[in-house]
Design a protein around this motif. Structure first.
Motif, short mmCIF file in Angstrom:
data_model
loop_
_atom_site.label_atom_id
_atom_site.label_comp_id
_atom_site.label_asym_id
_atom_site.label_seq_id
_atom_site.Cartn_x
_atom_site.Cartn_y
_atom_site.Cartn_z
N SER A 131 0.84 -1.19 0.00
CA SER A 131 0.00 0.00 0.00
C SER A 131 0.88 1.25 0.00
O SER A 131 1.79 1.38 0.82
CB SER A 131 -0.90 -0.02 1.24
N VAL A 132 0.60 2.15 -0.93
CA VAL A 132 1.32 3.42 -0.99
C VAL A 132 0.30 4.54 -0.86
O VAL A 132 -0.79 4.48 -1.44
CB VAL A 132 2.14 3.57 -2.29
N THR A 133 0.64 5.54 -0.07
CA THR A 133 -0.27 6.64 0.21
C THR A 133 0.47 7.97 0.09
O THR A 133 1.62 8.07 0.50
CB THR A 133 -0.84 6.51 1.64
N ALA A 134 -0.23 8.94 -0.46
CA ALA A 134 0.32 10.30 -0.53
C ALA A 134 -0.83 11.27 -0.30
O ALA A 134 -1.97 11.01 -0.67
CB ALA A 134 0.97 10.55 -1.88
N SER A 135 -0.51 12.38 0.33
CA SER A 135 -1.53 13.41 0.52
C SER A 135 -0.91 14.77 0.27
O SER A 135 0.30 14.96 0.44
CB SER A 135 -2.13 13.33 1.92
N SER A 136 -1.76 15.68 -0.14
CA SER A 136 -1.31 17.03 -0.44
C SER A 136 -2.37 18.01 0.05
O SER A 136 -3.56 17.75 -0.09
CB SER A 136 -1.07 17.19 -1.93
N THR A 137 -1.93 19.11 0.61
CA THR A 137 -2.83 20.12 1.14
C THR A 137 -2.57 21.46 0.46
O THR A 137 -1.41 21.86 0.32
CB THR A 137 -2.62 20.27 2.66
#
Length: 147
Positions: A131-137
């Motif tokens: 599982s790979v996760t990325a977030s951006s705000t």
């Protein structure tokens, strides 16, 4: 016992054959590890790019929230991710309708990166995958942009 000692002490053999055999046994897992890490890294870049792009689009045009999943799927496919393995979540820092001008919007993209050479039935429910996760705000623009 004497015969075993004699066989062990016997240096008559084929060194090249032993080298090829041992080299193959050590090289195949190493090559597989390199390929798997390269694929996971590529998918990490894909989810990161998709999260940044989606957050940037929402920050500039909050009305585009319906098209976020489609945009993320297109970017994910460019990095070799299957669209059905990608999940998108949009959250806002402030309670209430999301996204509104001046609010912080966060886009989180999660994907399952299947291990190479694994059949689909092992990777379909997240098994044999990473599982790979990325977030951006981004902050939503106070000025509405009309396309």
């Amino acid at each position: 016992m004497r015969r075993l000692k004699r066989l062990i002490a016997d240096q008559h053999g084929s060194a090249s054959l032993e080298f090829i055999g041992a080299g193959t046994l050590l090289l195949v897992p190493l090559v597989y590890l390199i390929i798997a890490l390269a694929q996971i890294q590529s998918h990490t870049f894909g989810v990161d790019a998709a999260a940044r792009y989606a957050a940037r689009v929402l920050a500039q045009n909050p009305a585009a929230i319906e098209s976020v999943s489609g945009n993320v799927a297109v970017i994910a496919q460019q990095y070799g991710l299957r669209a059905d393995h990608v999940q998108v979540a949009v959250t806002c820092a402030d309670p209430g309708p999301c996204p509104v001008p001046g609010a912080l919007v966060t886009v989180t993209v999660t994907a399952y990166s299947p291990l190479p050479l694994m059949p689909d039935f092992l990777t379909i429910y997240g098994g044999a995958s990473v599982s790979v996760t990325a977030s951006s705000t981004h902050r939503v623009s106070d000025y509405e942009v009309t396309p």
